[in-house]
Design a protein around this motif. Structure first.
Motif, PDB file in Angstrom:
ATOM      1  N   ALA A   1       0.831  -1.207   0.000  1.00 30.63           N
ATOM      2  CA  ALA A   1       0.000   0.000   0.000  1.00 30.63           C
ATOM      3  C   ALA A   1       0.864   1.255   0.000  1.00 30.63           C
ATOM      4  O   ALA A   1       0.557   2.243  -0.686  1.00 30.63           O
ATOM      5  CB  ALA A   1      -0.923  -0.013   1.214  1.00 30.63           C
ATOM      6  N   ILE A   2       1.949   1.226   0.767  1.00 30.99           N
ATOM      7  CA  ILE A   2       2.861   2.380   0.800  1.00 30.99           C
ATOM      8  C   ILE A   2       3.518   2.572  -0.563  1.00 30.99           C
ATOM      9  O   ILE A   2       3.610   3.691  -1.088  1.00 30.99           O
ATOM     10  CB  ILE A   2       3.924   2.185   1.900  1.00 30.99           C
ATOM     11  N   ALA A   3       3.966   1.457  -1.162  1.00 32.67           N
ATOM     12  CA  ALA A   3       4.631   1.543  -2.469  1.00 32.67           C
ATOM     13  C   ALA A   3       3.696   2.074  -3.545  1.00 32.67           C
ATOM     14  O   ALA A   3       4.134   2.774  -4.480  1.00 32.67           O
ATOM     15  CB  ALA A   3       5.160   0.163  -2.857  1.00 32.67           C
ATOM     16  N   ALA A   4       2.402   1.744  -3.437  1.00 29.08           N
ATOM     17  CA  ALA A   4       1.432   2.191  -4.441  1.00 29.08           C
ATOM     18  C   ALA A   4       0.971   3.623  -4.216  1.00 29.08           C
ATOM     19  O   ALA A   4       0.304   4.201  -5.087  1.00 29.08           O
ATOM     20  CB  ALA A   4       0.229   1.252  -4.433  1.00 29.08           C
ATOM     21  N   SER A   5       1.287   4.182  -3.069  1.00 27.53           N
ATOM     22  CA  SER A   5       0.835   5.536  -2.743  1.00 27.53           C
ATOM     23  C   SER A   5       1.615   6.575  -3.536  1.00 27.53           C
ATOM     24  O   SER A   5       2.819   6.427  -3.798  1.00 27.53           O
ATOM     25  CB  SER A   5       1.002   5.785  -1.239  1.00 27.53           C
TER      26      SER A   5
ATOM     27  N   ASP B   1       7.748  10.125   0.482  1.00 30.33           N
ATOM     28  CA  ASP B   1       7.766  10.938   1.695  1.00 30.33           C
ATOM     29  C   ASP B   1       7.751  10.091   2.968  1.00 30.33           C
ATOM     30  O   ASP B   1       7.887  10.635   4.070  1.00 30.33           O
ATOM     31  CB  ASP B   1       6.547  11.868   1.722  1.00 30.33           C
ATOM     32  N   VAL B   2       7.557   8.774   2.816  1.00 29.75           N
ATOM     33  CA  VAL B   2       7.499   7.881   3.981  1.00 29.75           C
ATOM     34  C   VAL B   2       8.906   7.384   4.296  1.00 29.75           C
ATOM     35  O   VAL B   2       9.514   6.658   3.497  1.00 29.75           O
ATOM     36  CB  VAL B   2       6.567   6.682   3.717  1.00 29.75           C
TER      37      VAL B   2
ATOM     38  N   VAL C   1       9.337   5.372   9.661  1.00 29.71           N
ATOM     39  CA  VAL C   1       7.870   5.409   9.695  1.00 29.71           C
ATOM     40  C   VAL C   1       7.300   4.139   9.063  1.00 29.71           C
ATOM     41  O   VAL C   1       6.341   3.549   9.585  1.00 29.71           O
ATOM     42  CB  VAL C   1       7.342   6.662   8.972  1.00 29.71           C
ATOM     43  N   GLN C   2       7.889   3.701   7.959  1.00 31.65           N
ATOM     44  CA  GLN C   2       7.398   2.466   7.332  1.00 31.65           C
ATOM     45  C   GLN C   2       7.564   1.283   8.268  1.00 31.65           C
ATOM     46  O   GLN C   2       6.683   0.413   8.339  1.00 31.65           O
ATOM     47  CB  GLN C   2       8.142   2.200   6.023  1.00 31.65           C
TER      48      GLN C   2
END
Length: 540
Positions: free
Chosen positions: A436-440, A445-446, A450-451
């Motif tokens: 989900a983070i990679a697709a954002s 910015d993460v 934080v990840q």
């Protein structure tokens, strides 16, 4: 005369004197262990917030009690057979008091894990001894009924743990859930001291201490290896734990084949009514405990139930277990253990399939409660025959081995299934959140830190959301979807385990008449004058 036609000096009567008081005492002792086993599940979200715990640490807090129990039951069962079951029972109840206090006031989550393991060790002294005493004090249909009550009420009380814990968490801090059994422990100690007979059909054989130590190393190495398998950077530790488990397992088998008084009689363990029932019980109780562990987090994290609602949601399981278990005992007597086990497995299979298909982000309570009804019916039908077959397959002087195995099937099953399902939940959650983070659009910015916090656990993601209120809704939504992804992995493996267990029972467990004939043969063999040179292995 025994029921197999051979003279027996250790056959218990149909029931002991003051049977109702004795059985009530044993069930209350078991209740101390059962409640302590289950109270942690509903408190896991609160514990995670209090200590910012990783999902792996939460898994260990949940599984620590089962780990302490599973690692110790075989060794302590043999010690009880030799040195006094009542004494071991009283010591176990007494040790549960400081274990509960240490858990309730643990300063960090590592101490809490240690306290849970200590609590499991105390239960390893008391809990299997209750079944050993039932085996030693009752015979025939009276024993079957007593085991059914012990199994149903024990499982029901265990499942009441989340309800009680949820009520406490509404008013008090997370540690209060570990104090709930203290008054019950005092009652259990007094009743056991007054009403439980001492020295009933105990063994005079020395205890295999080396075998006991090896059994502890085997279980600890196996369970910890499963828990750390999905943790990044723990590869060397996992390999070391696997090596310890394999080496201890090989040494344990070697020792048991050569020891003059083995801790675990491999000849008895090779009997079909014993080893198939043991494997069946591992899956039944493991799947029930694994589903409770995952579902309590699901209800609070995804559906946003408060602790009371989450704890109360499991009540249909408790009710159905208590209602079904007496019918299970009658079915064992009329249709045999195989049929009763398969009926239980069918309901468990339906329960896991239902959870996999119908538990989502907006599930209604009827969808939740129906799954618990199915689990309760399945465990109610399957719990009695698995324990009954174990105790019926051994001479009473080895009741500690049978009761240790009966407890091992529950607690090793619980430890393994909770560990596997917890590890899959951890891996699935981290994988989905990373994707989900990679697709954002704002993935750059993460930061790595934080990840790491976002993928560590649902509780950690919630804390990150509080620190970044602008993105709180997106973070929480992603955490819920990631949790659902992880629990789908867990339920799929549970479904596969139940299917494999059903196939094992269908093809390997004897039908009713064959089962009775095997039990008569085992009985004659155990008390024949020349029962020293005996074959071993599955199917014997």
């Amino acid at each position: 005369m025994s029921k197999c036609g051979a003279p027996r000096i250790d056959v218990p009567p149909e029931a002991p004197a003051r049977a109702s008081l004795v059985l009530t005492s044993l069930i209350i002792v078991a209740a101390v262990a059962n409640l302590n086993l289950s109270v942690a599940n509903v408190a896991l979200p609160a514990i995670g917030k209090a200590f910012d715990s990783s999902q792996t640490t939460l898994n260990l807090i949940a599984v620590g009690y089962s780990l302490g129990l599973a690692a110790s039951v075989l060794y302590l069962g043999a010690i009880g057979d030799r040195h006094g079951r009542k004494l071991l029972l009283l010591l176990g109840i007494a040790l549960s008091v400081p274990a509960c206090l240490l858990a309730a006031y643990a300063p960090n989550d590592n101490v809490l894990v240690a306290a849970r393991i200590l609590g499991g060790l105390s239960a390893g002294m008391a809990y299997p001894t209750t079944l050993a005493l039932i085996t030693a004090l009752w015979a025939g249909p009276g024993r079957t009924k007593s085991i059914a009550l012990w199994s149903a009420l024990g499982g029901g009380i265990s499942m009441l743990g989340p309800v009680i814990a949820g009520a406490l968490l509404e008013r008090f801090y997370w540690g209060s859930v570990f104090l709930v059994t203290l008054p019950l422990a005092v009652v259990a100690l007094v009743m056991a001291l007054l009403f439980v007979p001492a020295h009933a059909n105990e063994s005079a054989e020395p205890v295999d201490n080396l075998g006991g130590i090896l059994s502890v190393l085997l279980v600890v190495g196996l369970v910890l290896a499963i828990n750390f398998a999905v943790v990044p950077g723990q590869g060397a530790q996992v390999v070391g734990l696997v090596v310890i488990a394999l080496a201890a397992g090989a040494a344990f088998l070697w020792r048991q084949r050569r020891a003059p008084n083995p801790l675990y009689d491999l000849h008895i363990a090779g009997r079909r009514t014993f080893w198939v029932a043991a494997c069946a019980g591992v899956i039944v109780f493991g799947s029930m405990m694994g589903s409770a562990f995952i579902s309590q987090q699901y209800l609070q994290n995804v559906l946003e139930y408060n602790p009371v609602e989450a704890g109360a949601a499991i009540l249909p399981l408790v009710v159905m277990m208590v209602l079904v278990a007496p019918r299970s005992a009658k079915l064992v007597e009329t249709r045999g253990a195989r049929t009763t086990l398969l009926i239980g497995y069918a309901f468990l299979f339906l329960a896991f399939a239902w959870m996999l298909m119908f538990w989502g982000e907006d599930s209604r309570y009827w969808q939740i409660g129906f799954a618990y009804v199915l689990i309760g019916i399945g465990a109610g039908f399957a719990g009695t025959p698995s324990s009954h077959s174990l105790t019926a397959s051994v001479p009473v002087r080895r009741a500690g081995m049978a009761s240790g195995t009966a407890d091992l099937q529950r607690d090793l099953g619980g430890a393994i299934m909770q560990s596997i399902m917890g590890a899959l939940l951890t891996a699935g959650y981290a994988s989905a959140f990373s994707a989900a983070i990679a697709a954002s659009a704002r993935s750059k910015d993460v930061s790595d830190q934080v990840q790491s916090e976002l993928t560590k656990s649902f509780a950690s993601a919630g804390q990150v959301a509080q620190q970044h209120p602008r993105y709180a809704d997106q973070i929480v939504a992603a955490a819920r979807q990631s949790f659902l992804h992880g629990d789908d992995w867990a339920y799929t493996v549970g479904l596969a385990a139940i299917a494999l267990g059903a196939l094992l029972i269908f093809f390997m467990f004897p039908h009713r008449e064959a089962e009775r004939e095997l039990l008569r043969r085992y009985c004659t063999e155990d008390f024949a004058p020349a029962a020293t040179e005996r074959p071993s292995g599955p199917g014997a």
